[in-house]
Design a protein around this motif. Structure first.
Motif, PDB file in Angstrom:
ATOM      1  N   UNK A 245      14.060   1.743  -2.617  1.00  0.00           N
ATOM      2  CA  UNK A 245      15.096   2.034  -1.993  1.00  0.00           C
ATOM      3  C   UNK A 245      16.051   2.916  -2.652  1.00  0.00           C
ATOM      4  N   UNK A 246      16.248   4.161  -2.433  1.00  0.00           N
ATOM      5  CA  UNK A 246      17.273   4.954  -2.749  1.00  0.00           C
ATOM      6  C   UNK A 246      18.095   5.840  -1.860  1.00  0.00           C
ATOM      7  N   UNK A 247      18.953   6.749  -2.265  1.00  0.00           N
ATOM      8  CA  UNK A 247      19.541   7.711  -1.599  1.00  0.00           C
ATOM      9  C   UNK A 247      19.110   9.059  -2.051  1.00  0.00           C
ATOM     10  N   UNK A 248      18.125   9.797  -1.472  1.00  0.00           N
ATOM     11  CA  UNK A 248      17.691  10.883  -2.080  1.00  0.00           C
ATOM     12  C   UNK A 248      17.888  12.131  -1.248  1.00  0.00           C
ATOM     13  N   UNK A 249      18.032  11.898   0.062  1.00  0.00           N
ATOM     14  CA  UNK A 249      18.196  13.225   0.905  1.00  0.00           C
ATOM     15  C   UNK A 249      17.050  13.781   1.216  1.00  0.00           C
ATOM     16  N   UNK A 250      15.743  13.350   0.810  1.00  0.00           N
ATOM     17  CA  UNK A 250      14.619  13.802   1.319  1.00  0.00           C
ATOM     18  C   UNK A 250      14.236  13.527   2.572  1.00  0.00           C
ATOM     19  N   UNK A 251      13.325  14.446   3.217  1.00  0.00           N
ATOM     20  CA  UNK A 251      12.787  14.107   4.597  1.00  0.00           C
ATOM     21  C   UNK A 251      11.614  13.125   4.627  1.00  0.00           C
ATOM     22  N   UNK A 252      11.549  12.332   5.622  1.00  0.00           N
ATOM     23  CA  UNK A 252      10.438  11.381   5.609  1.00  0.00           C
ATOM     24  C   UNK A 252       9.242  11.946   5.969  1.00  0.00           C
ATOM     25  N   UNK A 253       8.023  11.472   5.548  1.00  0.00           N
ATOM     26  CA  UNK A 253       6.789  12.010   5.839  1.00  0.00           C
ATOM     27  C   UNK A 253       6.507  11.872   7.425  1.00  0.00           C
ATOM     28  N   UNK A 254       5.777  12.874   7.881  1.00  0.00           N
ATOM     29  CA  UNK A 254       5.254  12.973   9.315  1.00  0.00           C
ATOM     30  C   UNK A 254       5.211  11.695   9.943  1.00  0.00           C
ATOM     31  N   UNK A 255       5.636  11.329  11.149  1.00  0.00           N
ATOM     32  CA  UNK A 255       5.171   9.796  11.680  1.00  0.00           C
ATOM     33  C   UNK A 255       4.116   9.724  12.241  1.00  0.00           C
ATOM     34  N   UNK A 256       3.218  10.834  12.211  1.00  0.00           N
ATOM     35  CA  UNK A 256       1.861  10.818  12.590  1.00  0.00           C
ATOM     36  C   UNK A 256       0.998  10.373  11.563  1.00  0.00           C
ATOM     37  N   UNK A 257       1.259  10.556  10.126  1.00  0.00           N
ATOM     38  CA  UNK A 257       0.485  10.219   8.921  1.00  0.00           C
ATOM     39  C   UNK A 257       0.532   8.574   8.579  1.00  0.00           C
ATOM     40  N   UNK A 258      -0.513   7.928   8.735  1.00  0.00           N
ATOM     41  CA  UNK A 258      -0.692   6.742   8.312  1.00  0.00           C
ATOM     42  C   UNK A 258      -0.064   6.576   6.638  1.00  0.00           C
ATOM     43  N   UNK A 259       0.236   5.236   6.362  1.00  0.00           N
ATOM     44  CA  UNK A 259       0.714   4.880   4.897  1.00  0.00           C
ATOM     45  C   UNK A 259      -0.563   4.584   4.082  1.00  0.00           C
ATOM     46  N   UNK A 260      -0.968   5.344   3.199  1.00  0.00           N
ATOM     47  CA  UNK A 260      -2.174   4.969   2.707  1.00  0.00           C
ATOM     48  C   UNK A 260      -1.874   4.476   1.136  1.00  0.00           C
ATOM     49  N   UNK A 261      -2.980   3.842   0.477  1.00  0.00           N
ATOM     50  CA  UNK A 261      -2.742   3.102  -0.626  1.00  0.00           C
ATOM     51  C   UNK A 261      -2.219   3.995  -1.639  1.00  0.00           C
ATOM     52  N   UNK A 262      -1.459   3.493  -2.739  1.00  0.00           N
ATOM     53  CA  UNK A 262      -1.048   4.039  -3.813  1.00  0.00           C
ATOM     54  C   UNK A 262      -2.080   4.042  -4.855  1.00  0.00           C
ATOM     55  N   UNK A 263      -2.127   5.120  -5.483  1.00  0.00           N
ATOM     56  CA  UNK A 263      -2.891   5.074  -6.730  1.00  0.00           C
ATOM     57  C   UNK A 263      -2.581   4.240  -7.807  1.00  0.00           C
ATOM     58  N   UNK A 264      -3.432   3.246  -8.443  1.00  0.00           N
ATOM     59  CA  UNK A 264      -2.743   2.203  -9.303  1.00  0.00           C
ATOM     60  C   UNK A 264      -2.188   2.978 -10.549  1.00  0.00           C
ATOM     61  N   UNK A 265      -2.397   4.292 -10.741  1.00  0.00           N
ATOM     62  CA  UNK A 265      -1.611   4.853 -11.926  1.00  0.00           C
ATOM     63  C   UNK A 265      -0.399   5.086 -11.732  1.00  0.00           C
ATOM     64  N   UNK A 266       0.301   4.714 -10.344  1.00  0.00           N
ATOM     65  CA  UNK A 266       1.481   5.045 -10.019  1.00  0.00           C
ATOM     66  C   UNK A 266       2.586   3.523  -9.849  1.00  0.00           C
ATOM     67  N   UNK A 267       1.639   2.338  -9.976  1.00  0.00           N
ATOM     68  CA  UNK A 267       2.171   1.084  -9.782  1.00  0.00           C
ATOM     69  C   UNK A 267       3.026   0.901 -11.119  1.00  0.00           C
ATOM     70  N   UNK A 268       4.297   0.406 -11.171  1.00  0.00           N
ATOM     71  CA  UNK A 268       5.218   0.277 -12.223  1.00  0.00           C
ATOM     72  C   UNK A 268       5.944   1.433 -12.453  1.00  0.00           C
ATOM     73  N   UNK A 269       5.558   2.648 -11.985  1.00  0.00           N
ATOM     74  CA  UNK A 269       6.283   3.878 -12.272  1.00  0.00           C
ATOM     75  C   UNK A 269       7.563   4.048 -11.439  1.00  0.00           C
ATOM     76  N   UNK A 270       8.816   4.338 -11.884  1.00  0.00           N
ATOM     77  CA  UNK A 270       9.861   4.487 -11.010  1.00  0.00           C
ATOM     78  C   UNK A 270      10.129   5.914 -10.575  1.00  0.00           C
TER      79      UNK A 270
END
Length: 311
Positions: A245-270
């Motif tokens: 949770x953050x305040x970034x000002x970025x736009x969200x991914x398109x609503x039509x796209x599914x949320x797909x799994x995160x590559x394990x290399x990114x787990x624990x990376x802020x």
């Protein structure tokens, strides 16, 4: 109406179908009826009470042969038609079960004591602590009075709320600048298919500003999620996720796209933004996930997660 208000007709074997006969006696009284082979005016035993069986002239059988009980007033059923035809019994429309709505209550009122909740003068919850939720219960559909008080009887809010027939909702008790309020959140969701699940977030943290929900690889799932706002359901693939949770000002991914799994290399990376909370979530297939963001302290953006899983 009383039975004496009518003339009843029982056709003997040798009389015209439409020939009137003398009125039947009052219920429980004796009187002349056609006995078949006796004198026309010979009294017989009293008629049975309404709904009881008893001997009546069946046309071609014994005069004392019992028949099925007479129907009660307003009910349909077979009666002896004599030598003619009878239009049949009265059709009784079946009664319908009252329509109901399924609802649960969530205590999102930080800083308040445990709550008691009534719906339509019936107690729904006797002690609902903060960050707790009830099971789904059934309440009558339509507008109903909802009352929220503490365990000592002090009433915080009482108002009329609509409950849709066959509806499924969560009612959250939330804070406002003037005290407490009630927020209805619809829980209907298309059943996830193809092994996927459904996912959404609801911001009920009174001390939070608009926030973005993102993953450490830069994908923004929701942007500018404001207080008392419920995000739309999104389809999510089973797997392991870490949201921030953050305040970034970025736009969200398109609503039509599914949320797909995160590559394990990114787990624990802020992510490269200042964050004020995170969520680690194991997603299974065929389930519905709602993550409620609740206040966890008095400071700005001090929040905690409440995860509800429905099927």
């Amino acid at each position: 109406m009383n039975p004496s208000d009518f003339y009843y007709y029982i056709a003997p074997a040798n009389r015209a179908v439409n020939e009137p006969v003398i009125p039947l006696p009052e219920v429980g009284e004796g009187g002349p009826v056609y006995p078949g082979d006796g004198a026309a005016n010979e009294p017989v035993i009293p008629l049975p009470e309404i709904g009881e069986g008893g001997p009546v002239y069946p046309g071609d059988g014994a005069a004392d042969e019992p028949v099925v009980p007479l129907p009660g007033p307003g009910e349909g059923g077979p009666v002896y038609p004599g030598g003619g035809s009878w239009p049949g019994g009265i059709i009784v429309q079946p009664t319908h079960r009252p329509r109901v709505s399924r609802v649960r209550f969530l205590n999102a009122a930080y800083g308040y004591p445990a709550l008691r909740i009534w719906v339509a003068n019936s107690q729904f919850a006797s002690r609902l602590n903060y960050a707790s939720v009830t099971n789904f219960g059934r309440v009558p559909s339509g507008y109903q009075i909802v009352k929220v008080a503490d365990v000592n009887g002090r009433v915080y809010i009482q108002r009329s709320m609509p409950f849709q027939a066959n509806g499924l909702t969560t009612v959250a008790v939330v804070r406002t600048s003037r005290g407490l309020d009630l927020l209805q959140i619809a829980d209907e969701c298309c059943p996830p298919g193809g092994g996927y699940s459904s996912f959404r977030m609801v911001n009920l943290a009174y001390n939070s500003g608009p926030m973005d929900v993102l993953m450490s690889d830069g994908r923004v799932v929701y942007s500018d999620l404001r207080y008392k706002e419920a995000a739309a359901f999104r389809r999510i693939m089973p797997g392991t996720y870490q949201f921030f949770y953050a305040d970034t000002g970025l736009a969200a991914m398109p609503a039509a796209l599914d949320i797909e799994t995160l590559d394990s290399a990114w787990l624990g990376v802020y992510p490269p933004y200042e964050t004020f909370g995170s969520l680690y979530l194991e997603v299974s297939g065929g389930e519905i996930y709602t993550v409620y963001l609740l206040q966890s302290g008095t400071g700005r953006n001090k929040i905690q997660n409440l995860i509800l899983v429905d099927r």
